[in-house]
Design a protein around this motif. Sequence first.
Motif, PDB file in Angstrom:
ATOM      1  N   ALA A 183       0.829  -1.214   0.000  1.00 40.40           N
ATOM      2  CA  ALA A 183       0.000   0.000   0.000  1.00 40.40           C
ATOM      3  C   ALA A 183       0.859   1.258   0.000  1.00 40.40           C
ATOM      4  O   ALA A 183       0.611   2.205  -0.760  1.00 40.40           O
ATOM      5  CB  ALA A 183      -0.927  -0.006   1.219  1.00 40.40           C
ATOM      6  N   GLU A 184       1.913   1.270   0.829  1.00 43.18           N
ATOM      7  CA  GLU A 184       2.716   2.500   0.924  1.00 43.18           C
ATOM      8  C   GLU A 184       3.486   2.756  -0.380  1.00 43.18           C
ATOM      9  O   GLU A 184       3.681   3.901  -0.776  1.00 43.18           O
ATOM     10  CB  GLU A 184       3.667   2.449   2.133  1.00 43.18           C
ATOM     11  N   GLU A 185       3.886   1.678  -1.058  1.00 45.67           N
ATOM     12  CA  GLU A 185       4.586   1.854  -2.337  1.00 45.67           C
ATOM     13  C   GLU A 185       3.637   2.430  -3.391  1.00 45.67           C
ATOM     14  O   GLU A 185       4.010   3.270  -4.206  1.00 45.67           O
ATOM     15  CB  GLU A 185       5.125   0.502  -2.826  1.00 45.67           C
ATOM     16  N   TRP A 186       2.389   1.936  -3.381  1.00 49.43           N
ATOM     17  CA  TRP A 186       1.408   2.420  -4.364  1.00 49.43           C
ATOM     18  C   TRP A 186       1.099   3.897  -4.124  1.00 49.43           C
ATOM     19  O   TRP A 186       1.014   4.695  -5.055  1.00 49.43           O
ATOM     20  CB  TRP A 186       0.134   1.566  -4.281  1.00 49.43           C
ATOM     21  N   ARG A 187       0.958   4.277  -2.851  1.00 47.51           N
ATOM     22  CA  ARG A 187       0.631   5.681  -2.545  1.00 47.51           C
ATOM     23  C   ARG A 187       1.792   6.587  -2.952  1.00 47.51           C
ATOM     24  O   ARG A 187       1.581   7.666  -3.502  1.00 47.51           O
ATOM     25  CB  ARG A 187       0.318   5.842  -1.059  1.00 47.51           C
ATOM     26  N   GLU A 188       3.001   6.118  -2.694  1.00 49.03           N
ATOM     27  CA  GLU A 188       4.177   6.905  -3.066  1.00 49.03           C
ATOM     28  C   GLU A 188       4.224   7.080  -4.582  1.00 49.03           C
ATOM     29  O   GLU A 188       4.472   8.160  -5.110  1.00 49.03           O
ATOM     30  CB  GLU A 188       5.434   6.182  -2.568  1.00 49.03           C
ATOM     31  N   ARG A 189       3.917   5.993  -5.285  1.00 50.64           N
ATOM     32  CA  ARG A 189       3.943   6.018  -6.740  1.00 50.64           C
ATOM     33  C   ARG A 189       2.877   6.963  -7.287  1.00 50.64           C
ATOM     34  O   ARG A 189       3.111   7.713  -8.228  1.00 50.64           O
ATOM     35  CB  ARG A 189       3.700   4.594  -7.223  1.00 50.64           C
ATOM     36  N   ARG A 190       1.683   6.910  -6.661  1.00 54.27           N
ATOM     37  CA  ARG A 190       0.587   7.784  -7.103  1.00 54.27           C
ATOM     38  C   ARG A 190       0.927   9.240  -6.885  1.00 54.27           C
ATOM     39  O   ARG A 190       0.586  10.103  -7.687  1.00 54.27           O
ATOM     40  CB  ARG A 190      -0.686   7.445  -6.338  1.00 54.27           C
ATOM     41  N   ALA A 191       1.639   9.504  -5.768  1.00 50.99           N
ATOM     42  CA  ALA A 191       2.004  10.888  -5.462  1.00 50.99           C
ATOM     43  C   ALA A 191       2.959  11.430  -6.532  1.00 50.99           C
ATOM     44  O   ALA A 191       3.037  12.633  -6.750  1.00 50.99           O
ATOM     45  CB  ALA A 191       2.649  10.965  -4.083  1.00 50.99           C
ATOM     46  N   LEU A 192       3.673  10.541  -7.201  1.00 48.23           N
ATOM     47  CA  LEU A 192       4.607  10.946  -8.258  1.00 48.23           C
ATOM     48  C   LEU A 192       3.974  10.789  -9.639  1.00 48.23           C
ATOM     49  O   LEU A 192       4.658  10.535 -10.604  1.00 48.23           O
ATOM     50  CB  LEU A 192       5.873  10.084  -8.199  1.00 48.23           C
ATOM     51  N   GLN A 193       2.633  10.868  -9.716  1.00 47.74           N
ATOM     52  CA  GLN A 193       1.931  10.661 -10.995  1.00 47.74           C
ATOM     53  C   GLN A 193       2.662  11.343 -12.138  1.00 47.74           C
ATOM     54  O   GLN A 193       3.234  12.396 -11.984  1.00 47.74           O
ATOM     55  CB  GLN A 193       0.509  11.211 -10.945  1.00 47.74           C
ATOM     56  N   GLY A 194       2.580  10.734 -13.280  1.00 48.13           N
ATOM     57  CA  GLY A 194       3.299  11.287 -14.427  1.00 48.13           C
ATOM     58  C   GLY A 194       4.501  10.422 -14.714  1.00 48.13           C
ATOM     59  O   GLY A 194       4.862  10.206 -15.861  1.00 48.13           O
ATOM     60  N   THR A 195       5.093   9.881 -13.648  1.00 48.58           N
ATOM     61  CA  THR A 195       6.180   8.923 -13.855  1.00 48.58           C
ATOM     62  C   THR A 195       5.700   7.541 -13.402  1.00 48.58           C
ATOM     63  O   THR A 195       6.473   6.637 -13.205  1.00 48.58           O
ATOM     64  CB  THR A 195       7.441   9.304 -13.062  1.00 48.58           C
ATOM     65  N   ALA A 196       4.366   7.420 -13.221  1.00 48.41           N
ATOM     66  CA  ALA A 196       3.832   6.201 -12.604  1.00 48.41           C
ATOM     67  C   ALA A 196       3.999   4.957 -13.473  1.00 48.41           C
ATOM     68  O   ALA A 196       4.174   3.870 -12.957  1.00 48.41           O
ATOM     69  CB  ALA A 196       2.361   6.393 -12.261  1.00 48.41           C
ATOM     70  N   LEU A 197       3.947   5.098 -14.793  1.00 48.59           N
ATOM     71  CA  LEU A 197       4.030   3.910 -15.641  1.00 48.59           C
ATOM     72  C   LEU A 197       5.471   3.664 -16.087  1.00 48.59           C
ATOM     73  O   LEU A 197       6.047   4.459 -16.814  1.00 48.59           O
ATOM     74  CB  LEU A 197       3.141   4.055 -16.873  1.00 48.59           C
ATOM     75  N   ALA A 198       6.032   2.555 -15.614  1.00 47.40           N
ATOM     76  CA  ALA A 198       7.409   2.212 -15.985  1.00 47.40           C
ATOM     77  C   ALA A 198       7.402   1.429 -17.289  1.00 47.40           C
ATOM     78  O   ALA A 198       6.403   0.846 -17.674  1.00 47.40           O
ATOM     79  CB  ALA A 198       8.044   1.380 -14.883  1.00 47.40           C
ATOM     80  N   ARG A 199       8.532   1.422 -17.968  1.00 45.34           N
ATOM     81  CA  ARG A 199       8.654   0.589 -19.162  1.00 45.34           C
ATOM     82  C   ARG A 199       8.789  -0.868 -18.744  1.00 45.34           C
ATOM     83  O   ARG A 199       9.508  -1.166 -17.815  1.00 45.34           O
ATOM     84  CB  ARG A 199       9.924   0.948 -19.935  1.00 45.34           C
ATOM     85  N   PRO A 200       8.087  -1.798 -19.454  1.00 42.26           N
ATOM     86  CA  PRO A 200       8.253  -3.199 -19.099  1.00 42.26           C
ATOM     87  C   PRO A 200       9.688  -3.658 -19.319  1.00 42.26           C
ATOM     88  O   PRO A 200      10.340  -3.209 -20.251  1.00 42.26           O
ATOM     89  CB  PRO A 200       7.307  -3.933 -20.053  1.00 42.26           C
ATOM     90  N   ARG A 201      10.167  -4.545 -18.430  1.00 46.94           N
ATOM     91  CA  ARG A 201      11.516  -5.106 -18.626  1.00 46.94           C
ATOM     92  C   ARG A 201      11.463  -6.187 -19.686  1.00 46.94           C
ATOM     93  O   ARG A 201      10.430  -6.783 -19.936  1.00 46.94           O
ATOM     94  CB  ARG A 201      12.004  -5.732 -17.320  1.00 46.94           C
ATOM     95  N   GLN A 202      12.600  -6.454 -20.287  1.00 46.88           N
ATOM     96  CA  GLN A 202      12.698  -7.529 -21.269  1.00 46.88           C
ATOM     97  C   GLN A 202      13.138  -8.805 -20.564  1.00 46.88           C
ATOM     98  O   GLN A 202      14.014  -8.763 -19.735  1.00 46.88           O
ATOM     99  CB  GLN A 202      13.731  -7.175 -22.351  1.00 46.88           C
ATOM    100  N   HIS A 203      12.486  -9.925 -20.872  1.00 48.46           N
ATOM    101  CA  HIS A 203      12.860 -11.185 -20.225  1.00 48.46           C
ATOM    102  C   HIS A 203      13.554 -12.120 -21.198  1.00 48.46           C
ATOM    103  O   HIS A 203      14.013 -13.163 -20.822  1.00 48.46           O
ATOM    104  CB  HIS A 203      11.625 -11.886 -19.692  1.00 48.46           C
ATOM    105  N   ARG A 204      13.481 -11.769 -22.473  1.00 50.30           N
ATOM    106  CA  ARG A 204      13.996 -12.733 -23.455  1.00 50.30           C
ATOM    107  C   ARG A 204      15.520 -12.735 -23.444  1.00 50.30           C
ATOM    108  O   ARG A 204      16.132 -11.781 -23.082  1.00 50.30           O
ATOM    109  CB  ARG A 204      13.488 -12.396 -24.842  1.00 50.30           C
TER     110      ARG A 204
END
Length: 204
Positions: A183-204
């Motif tokens: 929960a605390e990580e999500w709230r911190e992330r929401r507070a930084l909206q705009g940078t909330a969506l990270a690029r997916p990592r590559q697994h291949r």
Amino acid sequence: MGHKAPTLFRWPVEDELALGLLLPHHAEALLVLVDENRDHLRPWLPWVDKTRRVDDSLAFIRSGLQQLSRCDGFHLGIWCAGALAGVLGVHWIDWANRRTSLGYWLGAGFQGRGLMTRSVAAVLDFLFDEWDLHRVEVRAAVTNFRSRAVPERLGFRLEGVLRGVERFSDGSYRDHAVYAMLAEEWRERRALQGTALARPRQHR
Ligand SMILES: CC(C)(COP(=O)(O)OP(=O)(O)OC[C@H]1O[C@@H](n2cnc3c(N)ncnc32)[C@H](O)[C@@H]1OP(=O)(O)O)[C@@H](O)C(=O)NCCC(=O)NCCS
């Protein structure tokens, strides 16, 4: 008069995307979506070949409503421009530890538009803010890169790999990647909206 009846328990997320409780009258649309997507879903979801008739999807929908009546999770439909596009399930709730786990799928034609990432984000808001949960997990087969990209895009932490944890119909065993958001990580992330969506990592 062009009057449109209100839709019970439908939750607009943004643009064309809405979430809503799956109700018995959705059983037929759900079966049609599964029928149209068997080859797409079968590699990752063990229930696909057991869902053959409307009664099977009705039983699934009823089990979700019973879960909700016990406050033990629920099944949401994902609607895109009014069409049923997929399902997002809160599997169970461990209230003693305030944690749960999510499962999801989309029809193949609804992929690639961020519907699942945005739906999971909306459900995290609900689970953390309304139900005051503390931890939400997502598990995916390590080779299911599209599924893994959803929690990664939202900043879940990869906590490890469970080896040989799922047996498939061909007798093979799969490893699962385990992701979690607190929960605390999500709230911190929401507070930084705009940078909330990270690029997916590559697994291949
Ligand atoms: C897993 C599954 C739901 C992922 O679907 P998805 O469409 O890749 O995920 P999203 O709906 O979040 O869409 C993300 C894509 O939309 C793009 N996108 C567009 N607008 C976006 C937005 N506003 N926000 C986030 N992503 C957006 C992303 O860039 C990404 O595109 P990419 O695949 O080219 O990188 C789907 O592949 C599926 O149902 N698979 C079969 C069943 C399954 O494996 N279920 C999981 C079992 S653990």
